[in-house]
Design a protein around this motif. Structure first.
Motif, PDB file in Angstrom:
ATOM      1  N   ARG A 241     -12.752  55.208  45.157  1.00  0.00           N
ATOM      2  CA  ARG A 241     -12.471  53.779  45.373  1.00  0.00           C
ATOM      3  C   ARG A 241     -12.069  53.081  44.082  1.00  0.00           C
ATOM      4  O   ARG A 241     -11.860  51.867  44.081  1.00  0.00           O
ATOM      5  CB  ARG A 241     -13.687  53.093  45.990  1.00  0.00           C
ATOM      6  CG  ARG A 241     -14.001  53.558  47.396  1.00  0.00           C
ATOM      7  CD  ARG A 241     -15.080  52.694  48.029  1.00  0.00           C
ATOM      8  NE  ARG A 241     -16.378  52.919  47.431  1.00  0.00           N
ATOM      9  CZ  ARG A 241     -17.239  53.852  47.839  1.00  0.00           C
ATOM     10  NH1 ARG A 241     -16.914  54.634  48.841  1.00  0.00           N
ATOM     11  NH2 ARG A 241     -18.415  53.995  47.246  1.00  0.00           N
ATOM     12  N   ALA A 242     -12.003  53.829  42.977  1.00  0.00           N
ATOM     13  CA  ALA A 242     -11.607  53.222  41.703  1.00  0.00           C
ATOM     14  C   ALA A 242     -10.124  52.872  41.726  1.00  0.00           C
ATOM     15  O   ALA A 242      -9.304  53.579  42.317  1.00  0.00           O
ATOM     16  CB  ALA A 242     -11.922  54.171  40.545  1.00  0.00           C
ATOM     17  N   GLU A 243      -9.795  51.780  41.069  1.00  0.00           N
ATOM     18  CA  GLU A 243      -8.410  51.314  41.075  1.00  0.00           C
ATOM     19  C   GLU A 243      -7.481  52.267  40.340  1.00  0.00           C
ATOM     20  O   GLU A 243      -6.303  52.394  40.678  1.00  0.00           O
ATOM     21  CB  GLU A 243      -8.336  49.918  40.449  1.00  0.00           C
ATOM     22  CG  GLU A 243      -9.067  48.845  41.243  1.00  0.00           C
ATOM     23  CD  GLU A 243      -8.914  47.471  40.609  1.00  0.00           C
ATOM     24  OE1 GLU A 243      -8.268  47.399  39.551  1.00  0.00           O
ATOM     25  OE2 GLU A 243      -9.437  46.493  41.182  1.00  0.00           O
ATOM     26  N   ASP A 244      -7.984  52.941  39.288  1.00  0.00           N
ATOM     27  CA  ASP A 244      -7.131  53.790  38.482  1.00  0.00           C
ATOM     28  C   ASP A 244      -7.045  55.221  39.008  1.00  0.00           C
ATOM     29  O   ASP A 244      -6.489  56.100  38.342  1.00  0.00           O
ATOM     30  CB  ASP A 244      -7.606  53.808  37.033  1.00  0.00           C
ATOM     31  CG  ASP A 244      -9.058  54.302  36.918  1.00  0.00           C
ATOM     32  OD1 ASP A 244      -9.742  54.344  37.963  1.00  0.00           O
ATOM     33  OD2 ASP A 244      -9.493  54.614  35.801  1.00  0.00           O
ATOM     34  N   ALA A 245      -7.585  55.488  40.183  1.00  0.00           N
ATOM     35  CA  ALA A 245      -7.576  56.852  40.696  1.00  0.00           C
ATOM     36  C   ALA A 245      -6.177  57.292  41.108  1.00  0.00           C
ATOM     37  O   ALA A 245      -5.783  58.436  40.889  1.00  0.00           O
ATOM     38  CB  ALA A 245      -8.537  56.976  41.880  1.00  0.00           C
TER      39      ALA A 245
ATOM     40  N   LEU B  45     -10.032  63.474  46.346  1.00  0.00           N
ATOM     41  CA  LEU B  45     -11.469  63.188  46.306  1.00  0.00           C
ATOM     42  C   LEU B  45     -12.017  62.957  47.700  1.00  0.00           C
ATOM     43  O   LEU B  45     -13.124  63.422  48.042  1.00  0.00           O
ATOM     44  CB  LEU B  45     -11.726  61.965  45.416  1.00  0.00           C
ATOM     45  CG  LEU B  45     -11.433  62.149  43.921  1.00  0.00           C
ATOM     46  CD1 LEU B  45     -11.631  60.844  43.176  1.00  0.00           C
ATOM     47  CD2 LEU B  45     -12.318  63.241  43.319  1.00  0.00           C
ATOM     48  N   ILE B  46     -11.284  62.241  48.522  1.00  0.00           N
ATOM     49  CA  ILE B  46     -11.733  62.002  49.905  1.00  0.00           C
ATOM     50  C   ILE B  46     -11.832  63.331  50.654  1.00  0.00           C
ATOM     51  O   ILE B  46     -12.797  63.577  51.402  1.00  0.00           O
ATOM     52  CB  ILE B  46     -10.768  61.038  50.614  1.00  0.00           C
ATOM     53  CG1 ILE B  46     -10.870  59.634  49.988  1.00  0.00           C
ATOM     54  CG2 ILE B  46     -11.074  60.964  52.108  1.00  0.00           C
ATOM     55  CD1 ILE B  46      -9.850  58.649  50.501  1.00  0.00           C
TER      56      ILE B  46
ATOM     57  N   LEU C 283      -1.135  66.216  40.213  1.00  0.00           N
ATOM     58  CA  LEU C 283      -1.873  65.285  39.367  1.00  0.00           C
ATOM     59  C   LEU C 283      -1.378  65.355  37.932  1.00  0.00           C
ATOM     60  O   LEU C 283      -1.083  66.438  37.412  1.00  0.00           O
ATOM     61  CB  LEU C 283      -3.381  65.591  39.404  1.00  0.00           C
ATOM     62  CG  LEU C 283      -4.070  65.491  40.765  1.00  0.00           C
ATOM     63  CD1 LEU C 283      -5.551  65.794  40.611  1.00  0.00           C
ATOM     64  CD2 LEU C 283      -3.881  64.116  41.382  1.00  0.00           C
ATOM     65  N   ASP C 284      -1.343  64.206  37.285  1.00  0.00           N
ATOM     66  CA  ASP C 284      -0.982  64.189  35.873  1.00  0.00           C
ATOM     67  C   ASP C 284      -2.203  64.552  35.017  1.00  0.00           C
ATOM     68  O   ASP C 284      -3.307  64.755  35.516  1.00  0.00           O
ATOM     69  CB  ASP C 284      -0.408  62.835  35.461  1.00  0.00           C
ATOM     70  CG  ASP C 284      -1.363  61.684  35.778  1.00  0.00           C
ATOM     71  OD1 ASP C 284      -2.584  61.944  35.866  1.00  0.00           O
ATOM     72  OD2 ASP C 284      -0.903  60.544  35.942  1.00  0.00           O
ATOM     73  N   LYS C 285      -1.988  64.623  33.708  1.00  0.00           N
ATOM     74  CA  LYS C 285      -3.050  65.052  32.801  1.00  0.00           C
ATOM     75  C   LYS C 285      -4.246  64.114  32.851  1.00  0.00           C
ATOM     76  O   LYS C 285      -5.400  64.557  32.820  1.00  0.00           O
ATOM     77  CB  LYS C 285      -2.495  65.129  31.377  1.00  0.00           C
ATOM     78  CG  LYS C 285      -3.504  65.643  30.357  1.00  0.00           C
ATOM     79  CD  LYS C 285      -2.879  65.748  28.979  1.00  0.00           C
ATOM     80  CE  LYS C 285      -3.887  66.266  27.957  1.00  0.00           C
ATOM     81  NZ  LYS C 285      -3.288  66.378  26.598  1.00  0.00           N
ATOM     82  N   GLN C 286      -3.994  62.806  32.939  1.00  0.00           N
ATOM     83  CA  GLN C 286      -5.100  61.838  32.967  1.00  0.00           C
ATOM     84  C   GLN C 286      -5.973  62.047  34.201  1.00  0.00           C
ATOM     85  O   GLN C 286      -7.199  62.053  34.107  1.00  0.00           O
ATOM     86  CB  GLN C 286      -4.537  60.421  32.962  1.00  0.00           C
ATOM     87  CG  GLN C 286      -5.620  59.341  33.037  1.00  0.00           C
ATOM     88  CD  GLN C 286      -5.034  57.949  33.161  1.00  0.00           C
ATOM     89  OE1 GLN C 286      -3.823  57.760  33.124  1.00  0.00           O
ATOM     90  NE2 GLN C 286      -5.889  56.960  33.307  1.00  0.00           N
TER      91      GLN C 286
ATOM     92  N   MET D 272      -9.928  63.194  34.620  1.00  0.00           N
ATOM     93  CA  MET D 272     -10.902  62.474  35.457  1.00  0.00           C
ATOM     94  C   MET D 272     -11.581  63.435  36.425  1.00  0.00           C
ATOM     95  O   MET D 272     -12.799  63.376  36.637  1.00  0.00           O
ATOM     96  CB  MET D 272     -10.215  61.341  36.225  1.00  0.00           C
ATOM     97  CG  MET D 272      -9.710  60.204  35.366  1.00  0.00           C
ATOM     98  SD  MET D 272      -8.743  59.001  36.308  1.00  0.00           S
ATOM     99  CE  MET D 272      -9.973  58.454  37.494  1.00  0.00           C
ATOM    100  N   LEU D 273     -10.799  64.340  36.988  1.00  0.00           N
ATOM    101  CA  LEU D 273     -11.347  65.305  37.946  1.00  0.00           C
ATOM    102  C   LEU D 273     -12.387  66.193  37.272  1.00  0.00           C
ATOM    103  O   LEU D 273     -13.466  66.455  37.824  1.00  0.00           O
ATOM    104  CB  LEU D 273     -10.197  66.134  38.520  1.00  0.00           C
ATOM    105  CG  LEU D 273     -10.439  66.855  39.844  1.00  0.00           C
ATOM    106  CD1 LEU D 273     -10.725  65.861  40.938  1.00  0.00           C
ATOM    107  CD2 LEU D 273      -9.234  67.700  40.217  1.00  0.00           C
TER     108      LEU D 273
END
Length: 847
Positions: free
Chosen positions: A636-640, A648-649, A668-671, A675-676
Motif C-alpha cells: 500500500r506504499a505510494e512508492d511501490a 507483493l499482493i 522491476l527496476d533496481k530500486q 525494496m523487495l
C-alpha cells in the motif's frame, strides 16, 4: 440588524444539511468529517454530548489537539485544532475552522434556546465544509435560509414499532419509562424498586457526572429499567429496547400542552439502536388523562413523517451597547426574514429588563463597555431553575462585585467551599449541584475571576464530589440490590437453593446435574428425574455468575500468557470446546473473530473483556505471519509502483511464494528489487518466496487463513513438519514446495541445489561440468527428481558415450551444460522422456 446568511463568515466551503430521525448515524458522520479535516468545531445541544464526543476525538487526535468549551468547563490546549462545544459556547467569531457542524439544529424552534441555534445555523461556517445536523422537519427552513445548501436525508437504521399500553408490571426488561416531572419519576422508580429490584434515574436537573453514573448502572445490566424525563430524547445513546411514556403532555414553561409528534418521536427513537429494532408505547394505570397515542401519531412516529417547521426563532446576535435601553430594543427588534420569528423572552432578557427597572442597579451601568459587561452577567444561566425574580437577585449581587473589576480568589473560594458538603437528601444535593454549576460558569469567564484556572478546577472538583454523593443517594433509594439479584438470578421456587461449581461439575444443593466444558453447560443424562426441572431452573439462573467467573479467569490467564488455547482449522479451542471461530475479514491476514454463541450467556462486561482478550491472543498467535504482514503493508506504499505492488499482493495471497516465471519480478527496476530484498523476499531461479514462511508454524497458520478466505490448499499437507522433500502422490500440490513429478522439494532447498549447480558451473573453464548429487541424496531426492529440477533451472545433461562392445569398467559420469531455457507459454510442457532414452542412464549416477 437583519439576519442574513454568512454575515460573519463568507466561507467558500459548501454547506451540507444531513437530516433524518434518531438513530441514523448523523453525529457519527460529523465526527468522521471533523477528523478528516485539519481543524474543526462541532456545536452540541448538551454539555453531556460535547463531553462524550470530546473523549472520542481525543482518542483519535490526542488530547493536545482537542478542546472542550462549555459554559461550566473549558479544556483549551494552546494548539487545539478541534473544538467540541455547546451551541452557546461556540467561538464562531474567534477562529477560522476548516470544518464546522451544528448538531440538533431543529432546536432553532425551541422557545428558550432557539435563537442561539438559529444564529449558528445562519453564521457558523467552515472554511472547507459546513454540516447542519437535525430532524427532517428542518428541511424547508434550511432551504429558505441557506443558499445552495445540499440536503442529505438519512434513513433510520432500525424499525420503530408501537407496542400499545402496558402495566408497569408488564413492561419488559431493558426499557426506559419517560415521565415529565421529578415527582412522577420518583414515584415510578419507587414502584420498580419494590417489584423489579430498582431502576436508574435520569433527569435534566442532574449533573452530567451523575447522569453518566446512573446510565452506567443501566448499561452494565445491574438494573433493567431506566426512569427518565424527556432529557433522554437528546443524544443519550442507550441499549433500550422499549420506551414507555407515563404521559403525553408536559409543562413547557408557559402552559401544560400535549407533546408534538416530533417530540414523541425524538423520545421514542431512543428504543432500538443501530440495527436493533425497538418498540414504544404508554404506561397504563399512570393516572394521566392523555396517556394514549392517537392513530395518526403512531403512524407519524413509525413512518417518521412530521409537519415541517414553518418558523425559527431569532434574536439580534450583535446588538448595540450604547445604553441599556438601546440593548433591550435591539434584542426585541423583529427579524426581517419571513422565515424567522421573534424569540420569546428568554431568562437572560427577562433578567435584563427586570434589573433595568431597578435604579440601584441600572444607575451603575454607564458607558457601552459596562453595558456589554452587564449583559454578559445577565446571561448567566439559571441552573437552579428558581425563576426570574430569584435569579435576578443573584445576578444583581454578582454585578455589584463585577462592575468595578474581577472577583477575588478568596471570595470565590469561600463560595465554593460553602457548597462542598455531601450530606443531605436528594433534593438538597441537587440544589447544591445547581449552585456549584453557577460558580463553575462564573469561574470560566476570562475576566470575571482572579486565579481563574484554580477556581474553575475547585468548582469542578466540588461538582464531582456532589455528583458522586447524589448518585449514591439515588442508588440507595431506588435500587434494592438484593431484590434485583433475586429477580435476575432466581425464580421464586429456586431462590433458596445453592449452586456451586467444583472443577467443571455443576452442583445444585450437592446434586450433580451437569458440567461446564468451556462455556457450554452439559446436562448430566444420569441426573435424577425427581425435581429435575427445579434443579435445572436454579442452575440456569445461576449460570451467568458461574460463566462470569470462568470468563474473568480465562481473560486473566490470556493476559498472563498461561491460557491453554489452540487454533485448529480456524477455530479457537479451550477446554476441548470451541469458544470462537475465524471468518473472512478485509484481507486474508485480518480474519474476524466471531465468538461462539455459548459466550452469549456471559454477562456483558465480562463477555466484552473476554472477547477483547481473545482478540489479543489471536493477534499474538498470528505473529508468525508478520513477514506477510510486512508485505501487505508495503503493497500500500505510494512508492511501490504497480509491478511491485502486484507482486507483493500475489505473495500475500499465496503464502509468501509464487513462480518466478509468472511473478513479473524481471520487470522491476533496481530500486524495487532492493525494496523487495529488504522485505525478506528472495528471488530464486524458479520461484520468488519468503524464506521465513517456509516453516511449519507460519505455513500451518497461512493454510488455516487461506481456507477461511476460500482459497484452495492441500487438504493432506503436513501440519507439524516441512521436510526438504515429500512424495507428490501422497500430498498433491503443497504450498512451499515445487513439484518434480513424483516428488516435491521445498523451495529454499531447491534454490540451494540450483545455486550449487551454478557454483560448479563457474569453477571450471570447460563449457560442461560434473555435479555432485550428495546434497540432493541427503535431502531424499531421487535421481530423476534431481535431474528434473536441474532441467527446470536451465541445466542440460550431456550423456557419456557407451562403452565399446566387449569393453569393461564403470561408465563415464554424466556432464552438464547450462542453457537458459527460453520462456515457455503457459500451454507448453516439457517433452515426455522415453524409457529407452539416454536419460535412463541417469539412474546410474548414484551408486
Amino acid at each position: 440588524m437583519a439576519p442574513h446568511v454568512s454575515s460573519r463568515h463568507d466561507a467558500p466551503g459548501g454547506v451540507k444539511a444531513v437530516l433524518g430521525p434518531t438513530n441514523t448515524g448523523k453525529t457519527h458522520l460529523a465526527i468522521e468529517r471533523l477528523c478528516a479535516h485539519s481543524s474543526g468545531m462541532i456545536g452540541f445541544p448538551l454539555r453531556l454530548l460535547a463531553r462524550e464526543v470530546y473523549d472520542r476525538v481525543c482518542h483519535i487526535k490526542g488530547e493536545k489537539n482537542v478542546a472542550l468549551i462549555t459554559g461550566e468547563e473549558r479544556i483549551d490546549p494552546p494548539n487545539a485544532r478541534y473544538l467540541l462545544c455547546t451551541a452557546e459556547a461556540m467561538p464562531i467569531m474567534d477562529r477560522s475552522m476548516a470544518f464546522v457542524a451544528i448538531d440538533e439544529a431543529q432546536l432553532a424552534a425551541d422557545r428558550e434556546r432557539g435563537h442561539v441555534f438559529t444564529d449558528r445555523l445562519l453564521h457558523a461556517r467552515g472554511r472547507e465544509e459546513t454540516m447542519i445536523l437535525g430532524s427532517s422537519t428542518l428541511e424547508p427552513m434550511v432551504k429558505a435560509l441557506v443558499p445552495a445548501v445540499e440536503i442529505v436525508t438519512r434513513p433510520r437504521f432500525s424499525t420503530l414499532t408501537h407496542a400499545g399500553a402496558k402495566k408497569i408490571s408488564r413492561v419488559p426488561p431493558r426499557s426506559a419509562i419517560v415521565a415529565f416531572s421529578a415527582e412522577q419519576v420518583y414515584a415510578i422508580a419507587e414502584m420498580l424498586r419494590r417489584f423489579r429490584g430498582g431502576a436508574a434515574v435520569v433527569m435534566g436537573a442532574l449533573s452530567p457526572q451523575t447522569r453518566n453514573a446512573q446510565v452506567a448502572l443501566y448499561q452494565s445490566g445491574e438494573v433493567d429499567y431506566l426512569v427518565a424525563t424527556d432529557a433522554i430524547g437528546m443524544g443519550l445513546n442507550l441499549d433500550v429496547e422499549h420506551v414507555a411514556f407515563a404521559g403525553l403532555s408536559k409543562f413547557d414553561g408557559q402552559r401544560q400542552r400535549r407533546l408534538t409528534t416530533a417530540e414523541m418521536a425524538q423520545i421514542a427513537g431512543r428504543a432500538g439502536r443501530h440495527q436493533k429494532d425497538g418498540t414504544f408505547g404508554t404506561l397504563s394505570g399512570s393516572g394521566a388523562h392523555d396517556s394514549e397515542f392517537e392513530p395518526e401519531e403512531i403512524y407519524a412516529i413509525e413512518e417518521h413523517r412530521f409537519p415541517p417547521l414553518t418558523k425559527l426563532f431569532w434574536r439580534e446576535p450583535e446588538p448595540r451597547f450604547d445604553s441599556i435601553e438601546t440593548l433591550i430594543n435591539a434584542l426585541e427588534s423583529p427579524p426581517l426574514r419571513p422565515e424567522l420569528a421573534p424569540a420569546p423572552k428568554a431568562i437572560d432578557l427577562s433578567v435584563l429588563k427586570r434589573l433595568a427597572e431597578d435604579p440601584a442597579v441600572a444607575g451603575t451601568v454607564r458607558g457601552s463597555a459596562q453595558v456589554e459587561r452587564f449583559w454578559e452577567v445577565c446571561r448567566l444561566p439559571d441552573f437552579r431553575q428558581q425563576g426570574v425574580e430569584t435569579h435576578s437577585r443573584f445576578v444583581a449581587r454578582l454585578w455589584q462585585d463585577l462592575r468595578t473589576g474581577e472577583l477575588g480568589a478568596d471570595f470565590v473560594a469561600a463560595q465554593i467551599a460553602q457548597l462542598d458538603r455531601t450530606g443531605g437528601d436528594i433534593h438538597t444535593l441537587q440544589g447544591r449541584i445547581a449552585a456549584i454549576r453557577s460558580w463553575a460558569y462564573i469561574a470560566q469567564r476570562p475576566d470575571w475571576v482572579l486565579a481563574r484556572d484554580e477556581m474553575a478546577a475547585r468548582a469542578r472538583a466540588v461538582e464531582a464530589r456532589l455528583s458522586d454523593a447524589l448518585h449514591g443517594k439515588l442508588t440507595e433509594r431506588f435500587i434494592n440490590r438484593r431484590t434485583a439479584v433475586l429477580m435476575k438470578k432466581l425464580g421464586p421456587d429456586s431462590g433458596l437453593l445453592s449452586v456451586r461449581l467444583e472443577d467443571e461439575e455443576v452442583l445444585v444443593e450437592g446434586e450433580h446435574i451437569g458440567s461446564l466444558r468451556g462455556f457450554a453447560f452439559k446436562v448430566d443424562p444420569g441426573a435424577r428425574l425427581s425435581d429435575r426441572k427445579l434443579l435445572l431452573s436454579a442452575a440456569e439462573k445461576h449460570l451467568a455468575s458461574l460463566l462470569e467467573t470462568r470468563a474473568d479467569a480465562l481473560a486473566d490467564a490470556i493476559h498472563a500468557g498461561s491460557a491453554e488455547i489452540s487454533l485448529d482449522a480456524g477455530t479457537l479451542m479451550w477446554d476441548a470446546e470451541p469458544i470462537a471461530t475465524l471468518s473472512e475479514g478485509r484481507s486474508i491476514l485480518a480474519p474476524v473473530l466471531v465468538p461462539e454463541r455459548t459466550l452469549d450467556a456471559i454477562p456483558g462486561p465480562s463477555r466484552k473483556a473476554l472477547v477483547a482478550a481473545l482478540e489479543t491472543w489471536l493477534e499474538q498467535a498470528l505473529e508468525p505471519l508478520s513477514p506477510l504482514a510486512k508485505l501487505d503493508e508495503a503493497s500500500r506504499a505510494e512508492d511501490a509502483g504497480p509491478d511491485l505492488r502486484a507482486l507483493l499482493i500475489t505473495l500475500v495471497e499465496h503464502g509468501g511464494m509464487t513462480s518466478r516465471e509468472q511473478s513479473g519480478v524481471d520487470r522491476l527496476d533496481k530500486q524495487r528489487r532492493t525494496m523487495l530484498a529488504r522485505l525478506g523476499v528472495r528471488v530464486g531461479t524458479l520461484d520468488v518466496f519468503v524464506p521465513a514462511m517456509l516453516r511449519p508454524r507460519p505455513m500451518d497458520l497461512w493454510r488455516q487463513l487461506a481456507r477461511i478466505a476460500g482459497k484452495k490448499t492441500a487438504s493432506s499437507a503436513p501440519e507439524t513438519d516441512m521436510p526438504p522433500a515429500l512424495p507428490a502422490t501422497q500430498h498433491g500440490h503443497v504450498p512451499g514446495y515445487r513439484n518434480l513429478g513424483k516428488q516435491l522439494v521445498r523451495l529454499d532447498m531447491a534454490e540451494k541445489l540450483l545455486r550449487e549447480a551454478h557454483e560448479a558451473r563457474g569453477t571450471g573453464k570447460a563449457r560442461d561440468f560434473k555435479l555432485d548429487p550428495a546434497r540432493a541424496v541427503s535431502m531424499g531426492l531421487t535421481t530423476s527428481s534431481y535431474s528434473r529440477l536441474l532441467r527446470l533451472g536451465g541445466f542440460q545433461p550431456i550423456m557419456p558415450r557407451p562403452l565399446a562392445e566387449g569393453a569393461h569398467g564403470p561408465p563415464a559420469p554424466v556432464r552438464w551444460r547450462w542453457r537458459p531455457p527460453r520462456r515457455q507459454t503457459q500451454q507448453e510442457r516439457p517433452a515426455a522422456v522415453r524409457k529407452d532414452s539416454a536419460f535412463a542412464a541417469l539412474a546410474d549416477m548414484v551408486r
